[in-house]
Enzyme design. Sequence first.
Site, PDB file in Angstrom:
ATOM      1  N   CYS A 152       3.527   2.608   5.014  1.00 32.88           N
ATOM      2  CA  CYS A 152       3.172   4.024   4.943  1.00 32.88           C
ATOM      3  C   CYS A 152       1.659   4.145   5.096  1.00 32.88           C
ATOM      4  O   CYS A 152       0.908   3.677   4.231  1.00 32.88           O
ATOM      5  CB  CYS A 152       3.625   4.605   3.609  1.00 32.88           C
ATOM      6  SG  CYS A 152       3.047   6.293   3.348  1.00 32.88           S
ATOM      7  N   ARG A 172       9.806  12.070   3.915  1.00 33.60           N
ATOM      8  CA  ARG A 172      10.450  11.126   4.845  1.00 33.60           C
ATOM      9  C   ARG A 172      10.883   9.825   4.178  1.00 33.60           C
ATOM     10  O   ARG A 172      11.298   8.879   4.850  1.00 33.60           O
ATOM     11  CB  ARG A 172       9.482  10.819   5.999  1.00 33.60           C
ATOM     12  CG  ARG A 172       9.328  12.004   6.942  1.00 33.60           C
ATOM     13  CD  ARG A 172       8.067  11.964   7.764  1.00 33.60           C
ATOM     14  NE  ARG A 172       7.979  13.129   8.664  1.00 33.60           N
ATOM     15  CZ  ARG A 172       7.618  14.368   8.261  1.00 33.60           C
ATOM     16  NH1 ARG A 172       7.279  14.592   6.999  1.00 33.60           N
ATOM     17  NH2 ARG A 172       7.593  15.362   9.128  1.00 33.60           N
ATOM     18  N   HIS A 219      -9.774   4.795   9.304  1.00 31.39           N
ATOM     19  CA  HIS A 219      -8.860   3.658   9.124  1.00 31.39           C
ATOM     20  C   HIS A 219      -7.482   3.954   9.693  1.00 31.39           C
ATOM     21  O   HIS A 219      -6.818   3.080  10.230  1.00 31.39           O
ATOM     22  CB  HIS A 219      -8.740   3.298   7.634  1.00 31.39           C
ATOM     23  CG  HIS A 219      -7.870   4.235   6.853  1.00 31.39           C
ATOM     24  ND1 HIS A 219      -8.334   5.373   6.258  1.00 31.39           N
ATOM     25  CD2 HIS A 219      -6.534   4.203   6.607  1.00 31.39           C
ATOM     26  CE1 HIS A 219      -7.346   6.009   5.662  1.00 31.39           C
ATOM     27  NE2 HIS A 219      -6.234   5.333   5.863  1.00 31.39           N
ATOM     28  N   TRP A 233       0.866  -1.185   0.000  1.00 28.01           N
ATOM     29  CA  TRP A 233       0.000   0.000   0.000  1.00 28.01           C
ATOM     30  C   TRP A 233       0.906   1.238   0.000  1.00 28.01           C
ATOM     31  O   TRP A 233       1.851   1.305   0.784  1.00 28.01           O
ATOM     32  CB  TRP A 233      -0.894  -0.014   1.239  1.00 28.01           C
ATOM     33  CG  TRP A 233      -2.108   0.871   1.123  1.00 28.01           C
ATOM     34  CD1 TRP A 233      -2.126   2.224   1.227  1.00 28.01           C
ATOM     35  CD2 TRP A 233      -3.450   0.461   0.887  1.00 28.01           C
ATOM     36  NE1 TRP A 233      -3.398   2.691   1.069  1.00 28.01           N
ATOM     37  CE2 TRP A 233      -4.244   1.634   0.867  1.00 28.01           C
ATOM     38  CE3 TRP A 233      -4.072  -0.779   0.697  1.00 28.01           C
ATOM     39  CZ2 TRP A 233      -5.617   1.603   0.663  1.00 28.01           C
ATOM     40  CZ3 TRP A 233      -5.438  -0.805   0.501  1.00 28.01           C
ATOM     41  CH2 TRP A 233      -6.200   0.373   0.477  1.00 28.01           C
ATOM     42  N   PHE A 235      -1.280  -3.266   7.813  1.00 27.85           N
ATOM     43  CA  PHE A 235      -1.964  -4.096   8.813  1.00 27.85           C
ATOM     44  C   PHE A 235      -1.391  -5.506   8.863  1.00 27.85           C
ATOM     45  O   PHE A 235      -1.416  -6.164   9.903  1.00 27.85           O
ATOM     46  CB  PHE A 235      -3.471  -4.152   8.488  1.00 27.85           C
ATOM     47  CG  PHE A 235      -4.312  -4.729   9.574  1.00 27.85           C
ATOM     48  CD1 PHE A 235      -4.612  -3.995  10.710  1.00 27.85           C
ATOM     49  CD2 PHE A 235      -4.823  -6.020   9.475  1.00 27.85           C
ATOM     50  CE1 PHE A 235      -5.385  -4.536  11.732  1.00 27.85           C
ATOM     51  CE2 PHE A 235      -5.594  -6.573  10.476  1.00 27.85           C
ATOM     52  CZ  PHE A 235      -5.886  -5.825  11.616  1.00 27.85           C
ATOM     53  N   GLU A 236      -0.857  -5.975   7.739  1.00 29.19           N
ATOM     54  CA  GLU A 236      -0.321  -7.343   7.654  1.00 29.19           C
ATOM     55  C   GLU A 236       1.136  -7.443   8.142  1.00 29.19           C
ATOM     56  O   GLU A 236       1.696  -8.550   8.219  1.00 29.19           O
ATOM     57  CB  GLU A 236      -0.409  -7.863   6.218  1.00 29.19           C
ATOM     58  CG  GLU A 236      -1.803  -8.310   5.796  1.00 29.19           C
ATOM     59  CD  GLU A 236      -2.794  -7.173   5.611  1.00 29.19           C
ATOM     60  OE1 GLU A 236      -2.401  -6.131   5.065  1.00 29.19           O
ATOM     61  OE2 GLU A 236      -3.959  -7.330   6.043  1.00 29.19           O
ATOM     62  N   GLU A 250     -10.208  10.082   4.797  1.00 38.05           N
ATOM     63  CA  GLU A 250     -11.437  10.703   5.299  1.00 38.05           C
ATOM     64  C   GLU A 250     -12.088   9.878   6.398  1.00 38.05           C
ATOM     65  O   GLU A 250     -12.880  10.388   7.176  1.00 38.05           O
ATOM     66  CB  GLU A 250     -12.415  10.878   4.134  1.00 38.05           C
ATOM     67  CG  GLU A 250     -11.950  11.946   3.150  1.00 38.05           C
ATOM     68  CD  GLU A 250     -12.889  12.092   1.975  1.00 38.05           C
ATOM     69  OE1 GLU A 250     -13.934  11.411   1.946  1.00 38.05           O
ATOM     70  OE2 GLU A 250     -12.563  12.885   1.085  1.00 38.05           O
ATOM     71  N   THR A 251     -11.752   8.590   6.440  1.00 41.41           N
ATOM     72  CA  THR A 251     -12.375   7.726   7.443  1.00 41.41           C
ATOM     73  C   THR A 251     -11.404   7.473   8.597  1.00 41.41           C
ATOM     74  O   THR A 251     -10.300   8.018   8.620  1.00 41.41           O
ATOM     75  CB  THR A 251     -12.774   6.376   6.817  1.00 41.41           C
ATOM     76  OG1 THR A 251     -11.578   5.702   6.405  1.00 41.41           O
ATOM     77  CG2 THR A 251     -13.686   6.572   5.619  1.00 41.41           C
ATOM     78  N   ILE A 267      -1.450   6.731   5.507  1.00 46.90           N
ATOM     79  CA  ILE A 267      -1.761   8.148   5.299  1.00 46.90           C
ATOM     80  C   ILE A 267      -3.206   8.425   5.713  1.00 46.90           C
ATOM     81  O   ILE A 267      -4.127   7.664   5.374  1.00 46.90           O
ATOM     82  CB  ILE A 267      -1.524   8.542   3.819  1.00 46.90           C
ATOM     83  CG1 ILE A 267      -0.036   8.340   3.487  1.00 46.90           C
ATOM     84  CG2 ILE A 267      -1.922  10.000   3.578  1.00 46.90           C
ATOM     85  CD1 ILE A 267       0.371   8.707   2.092  1.00 46.90           C
TER      86      ILE A 267
HETATM   87  C1  DLZ Z   1      -7.311  -0.386   3.783  1.00 46.10           C
HETATM   88  C2  DLZ Z   1      -6.108   0.484   3.919  1.00 46.10           C
HETATM   89  C3  DLZ Z   1      -6.242   1.878   3.924  1.00 46.10           C
HETATM   90  C4  DLZ Z   1      -7.576   2.542   3.776  1.00 46.10           C
HETATM   91  N1  DLZ Z   1      -5.183   2.679   4.030  1.00 46.10           N
HETATM   92  C5  DLZ Z   1      -3.964   2.128   4.165  1.00 46.10           C
HETATM   93  C6  DLZ Z   1      -2.807   2.953   4.307  1.00 46.10           C
HETATM   94  O1  DLZ Z   1      -2.849   4.186   4.311  1.00 46.10           O
HETATM   95  N2  DLZ Z   1      -1.605   2.322   4.441  1.00 46.10           N
HETATM   96  C7  DLZ Z   1      -1.460   0.965   4.461  1.00 46.10           C
HETATM   97  O2  DLZ Z   1      -0.341   0.466   4.610  1.00 46.10           O
HETATM   98  N3  DLZ Z   1      -2.544   0.177   4.324  1.00 46.10           N
HETATM   99  C8  DLZ Z   1      -3.770   0.708   4.168  1.00 46.10           C
HETATM  100  N4  DLZ Z   1      -4.862  -0.092   4.012  1.00 46.10           N
HETATM  101  C9  DLZ Z   1      -4.669  -1.551   3.888  1.00 46.10           C
HETATM  102  C10 DLZ Z   1      -4.593  -2.294   5.222  1.00 46.10           C
HETATM  103  O3  DLZ Z   1      -3.312  -2.084   5.825  1.00 46.10           O
HETATM  104  C11 DLZ Z   1      -4.779  -3.810   4.987  1.00 46.10           C
HETATM  105  O4  DLZ Z   1      -3.863  -4.267   4.028  1.00 46.10           O
HETATM  106  C12 DLZ Z   1      -6.164  -4.174   4.521  1.00 46.10           C
HETATM  107  O5  DLZ Z   1      -7.131  -3.640   5.371  1.00 46.10           O
HETATM  108  C13 DLZ Z   1      -6.343  -5.724   4.464  1.00 46.10           C
HETATM  109  O6  DLZ Z   1      -6.196  -6.296   5.757  1.00 46.10           O
END
Ligand code: DLZ
Length: 166
Positions: A92, A139, A100, A33, A68-69, A97-98, A94
């Site tokens: 990273c 950064r 998360h 991501w 998240f992983e 709007e929600t 960022i």
């Molecule tokens: C879903 C999501 C969102 C909205 N934003 C980010 C982010 O800014 N950076 C990032 O590393 N991952 C984001 N993810 C993905 C979640 O980390 C995750 O991969 C998914 O929710 C699947 O579990």
Amino acid sequence: MTDKKKNLSEISFTPHKQFSPQQVRIGVVVSQWNNAITDNLRDGAVNTLLEYGIPKNNIQICSVPGSFELPSATVMMLEADDKMDAVICLGCIIQGETRHFEFIAQAVADGIMKAAIDYATPVIFGVLTCNDMQQAIDRSGGKHGNKGVEAAVSCLQMIDFQRSIC
Ligand code: DLZ
């Protein structure tokens, strides 16, 4: 409190005499991501490890869908290879709007700390948590340095620390 040395990479690291880079194995987990940013973090981290003498073959790079992983992938790597000395997590997140941002950032920080404590192994938090893309650019090789470089230096310092007390 602010610290004038904002980049850890500006702090010199002198390993103990018994530190042998040839015998160090490091995992690098990279979030896909925001990969325009995380690719730079990865390059900064890996190049720094190579500069410190870690053999290329001793650096295992893998990617995960998002930040998240990172904690679960770290645990999988440590379970799969008990010779792994440390894992560097790069991501990273960022602000959007929600909500998360707050959930993911907190979960990742907690998960990385838990993995480090559960496995008594350095697991490095190289995750940018930014208000906008410009902060992330600054950064990841921009005007505030590259946090991937700092993550690699922190990693080596912690491996050296662990070896110095054993
Ligand atoms: C879903 C999501 C969102 C909205 N934003 C980010 C982010 O800014 N950076 C990032 O590393 N991952 C984001 N993810 C993905 C979640 O980390 C995750 O991969 C998914 O929710 C699947 O579990």
